[in-house]
Design a protein around this motif. Structure first.
Motif, PDB file in Angstrom:
ATOM      1  N   ALA A 137      -6.106 -18.161  17.654  1.00  0.00           N
ATOM      2  CA  ALA A 137      -7.116 -17.325  18.307  1.00  0.00           C
ATOM      3  C   ALA A 137      -8.511 -17.799  17.960  1.00  0.00           C
ATOM      4  N   HIS A 140      -1.389  -6.304  17.735  1.00  0.00           N
ATOM      5  CA  HIS A 140      -1.316  -7.759  17.598  1.00  0.00           C
ATOM      6  C   HIS A 140      -0.935  -8.104  16.149  1.00  0.00           C
ATOM      7  N   GLU A 141      -0.204  -9.228  16.006  1.00  0.00           N
ATOM      8  CA  GLU A 141       0.134  -9.733  14.668  1.00  0.00           C
ATOM      9  C   GLU A 141      -0.851 -10.849  14.314  1.00  0.00           C
ATOM     10  N   TYR A 142      -1.450 -10.737  13.130  1.00  0.00           N
ATOM     11  CA  TYR A 142      -2.446 -11.727  12.705  1.00  0.00           C
ATOM     12  C   TYR A 142      -1.981 -12.414  11.410  1.00  0.00           C
ATOM     13  N   ARG A 167      -5.138  -3.596  16.125  1.00  0.00           N
ATOM     14  CA  ARG A 167      -5.415  -3.427  17.558  1.00  0.00           C
ATOM     15  C   ARG A 167      -6.798  -2.822  17.731  1.00  0.00           C
ATOM     16  N   ARG A 195      -3.105 -15.282  16.330  1.00  0.00           N
ATOM     17  CA  ARG A 195      -2.827 -13.970  16.936  1.00  0.00           C
ATOM     18  C   ARG A 195      -1.519 -14.103  17.692  1.00  0.00           C
ATOM     19  N   ASP A 196      -0.542 -13.328  17.250  1.00  0.00           N
ATOM     20  CA  ASP A 196       0.783 -13.352  17.878  1.00  0.00           C
ATOM     21  C   ASP A 196       1.338 -14.776  17.935  1.00  0.00           C
ATOM     22  N   ALA A 244      -8.972  -9.439  21.703  1.00  0.00           N
ATOM     23  CA  ALA A 244      -7.829  -8.534  21.557  1.00  0.00           C
ATOM     24  C   ALA A 244      -7.664  -7.693  22.818  1.00  0.00           C
ATOM     25  N   SER A 245      -6.442  -7.330  23.090  1.00  0.00           N
ATOM     26  CA  SER A 245      -6.149  -6.557  24.302  1.00  0.00           C
ATOM     27  C   SER A 245      -6.842  -5.193  24.247  1.00  0.00           C
ATOM     28  N   LEU A 272      -0.968  -6.340  11.031  1.00  0.00           N
ATOM     29  CA  LEU A 272      -1.004  -5.809  12.399  1.00  0.00           C
ATOM     30  C   LEU A 272      -2.340  -5.113  12.650  1.00  0.00           C
ATOM     31  N   ASP A 320     -12.211 -10.001  16.535  1.00  0.00           N
ATOM     32  CA  ASP A 320     -11.391 -10.518  17.633  1.00  0.00           C
ATOM     33  C   ASP A 320     -11.828  -9.875  18.949  1.00  0.00           C
TER      34      ASP A 320
END
Length: 482
Positions: free
Chosen positions: A13, A64-66, A86, A8-9, A28-29, A84, A25
């Motif tokens: 993760a 997020h980039e996965y 979220r 993740r990014d 994740a934010s 990508l 996830d």
């Protein structure tokens, strides 16, 4: 292959087993804290205190980039193409800050009704209970309900989601004010002929009601009104008498005489009329009258009756007394200065006299109309004793004209006037020069009560209160309903 590594990014993760094909996830934010609610309002002077606001949306969560990297025993494989993603925006809920400072969750609602807000106070006006108002029951009403608002309360609103709460909104202040729709009304028939104890008929559970179960023979009934607020506060007023028009003489409800707006409420102000009586009582006023020097100022007396305006006769009143005006020829008002019932007027008294045993103003000057169309006190007296202490007060009496008593000062004739509930009826005197007011007709009278002989008379006869039709506008005549 021994498994997968999820980036993740660019950072690991999760590390997953080889048979795994998907992964949630949970790190994740989340969506950021919501915006502050806008247009927060609280109702003012409504029966319910409602706080409302505009909806806010939770901001989108960051992208997020996965990438997924396959793992082998000797080395890592090539990372997958990037994708990508979220979290979905979490729905905003709301909290209301109550006057005590605590926050109350209201979920996704966009309004909150504060049932704990003080309701304020209320008062019950004079009861309007029918006295011979109908032949098939007793109408019930109250002249007015008066409501005072409760104390002000201040609120704020904030939006919350999984990330936390927004700042508090701008404050909104409201207060609660009751109205008829919020109240519970219940009439109680306290007593009635043939009734054991008091009853509260379910049919009489509104402000305006009609008691079809009142004694049909015209017997006296007593009524009380109970009013309950949403917080349980109860107030009552009464009892007041009512009865069916058993003589076949129902009151003419549409007849108001010279009074446009009637009230049972007493006058509460002073205009200086009592000073005229004090002045007159200090002199042995001659038959020709007495000049008043210096003139007595009257400020804001109310015109309550007009008797033959062309003869300069009318009555004015305040909270202390009623005074007759009977202007001398040559000092009467012009049509341009004509006074009307309900007006508040000011003037200067320059001469008084004793006419027919009554103190009267015979001259005045500088008359000014201060106010138009005020409510005039009218005392319901059907079934009550007519008393000398109410001389010149405007009364309402409905009854049947009885036996002829003879002439009583040309061109007037006197009759008995029968009124009141069965087995408690009153017999008084009506004096009139109307040729259609004779024995066995029904009359509704609205005008000033007279007393004969007058208070300044030298007669040794005991004074007696009576109804006098000195102006034809004071009485309505009908035929009996048999």
């Amino acid at each position: 292959m021994i498994g997968y590594r999820v980036l993740r990014d660019g950072s690991t993760a999760a590390t997953l087993a080889a048979e795994t094909t998907e992964w949630l996830d949970e790190g994740a934010s989340s969506s950021p804290v919501p915006d502050v609610p806008a247009e927060v309002e609280a109702t003012v002077d409504a029966s319910a205190l409602v706080v409302s606001w505009q909806a806010v949306a939770s901001p989108e969560a960051p992208l997020h980039e996965y990438r997924v990297v396959p793992l082998f025993e000797l080395e890592d494989g090539e990372p997958s193409p990037r994708r990508l993603g979220r979290r979905a925006a979490s729905a905003a809920a709301y909290e209301v800050r109550l006057p005590g400072g605590s926050w109350l969750s209201v979920g996704s609602a966009l309004s909150f009704t504060d049932d704990e807000a003080p309701v304020g106070s209320f008062a019950i006006g004079p009861l309007e209970v029918g006295r011979a108002a109908a032949v098939d029951g007793v109408p019930l009403d109250v002249e007015w309900m008066r409501y005072e608002p409760g104390a002000q309360r201040t609120y704020a609103v904030r939006a919350v989601n999984a990330s936390g709460a927004s700042a508090a909104s701008a404050e909104a202040t409201g207060r609660r004010l009751l109205d008829d729709a919020a109240m519970a009304f219940q009439w109680e028939r306290v007593s009635a002929a043939g009734q054991a104890g008091s009853v509260r008929p379910p049919a009489l559970s509104s402000r305006v009601a009609f008691d079809e179960e009142a004694p049909s023979n015209g017997g006296r009934a007593e009524y009380r009104l109970h009013v309950t607020a949403p917080d349980g506060t109860e107030r009552s007023r009464g009892p007041a008498m009512g009865f069916v028009a058993w003589r076949g003489c129902p009151e003419v409800a549409t007849f108001g005489g010279q009074v446009e707006t009637a009230t049972q409420e007493p006058r509460t102000w002073s205009s200086g009329l009592a000073e005229v009586q004090v002045y007159a009582d200090g002199f042995d006023i001659p038959a020709a009258g007495q000049l008043v020097s210096p003139a007595i100022e009257i400020n804001g007396a109310q015109v309550i009756a007009v008797e033959r305006f062309s003869d300069g006769r009318f009555r004015v009143a305040d909270g202390e007394r009623v005074l007759r005006v009977q202007l001398e020829e040559g000092h009467r008002l012009s049509n341009e200065d004509r006074v009307e019932v309900g007006q508040r007027i000011s003037f200067e008294v320059t001469r008084v006299g004793i006419v027919g045993g009554y103190l009267v103003v015979t001259r005045l000057r500088n008359l000014v109309v201060n106010e138009e169309d005020g409510s005039v006190q009218v005392l319901p007296r059907t079934g009550d004793a007519l008393v000398v202490d109410e001389l010149d007060q405007v009364v309402r009496v409905t009854g049947r004209v009885g036996a002829y008593l003879g002439t009583c000062g040309t061109p007037y004739h006197c009759y008995l006037l029968e009124h009141g509930p069965r087995n408690a009826e009153r017999t008084d005197i009506i004096r009139t020069n109307r040729t259609d007011v004779v024995s066995d007709v029904c009359v509704t009278f609205i005008g000033p009560l007279n007393v004969f002989p007058g208070p300044y008379s030298s007669s040794s006869q005991d004074p007696q209160a009576r109804v006098e039709v000195l102006d034809h506008a004071w009485v309505w005549r009908t035929s009996p309903v048999e």
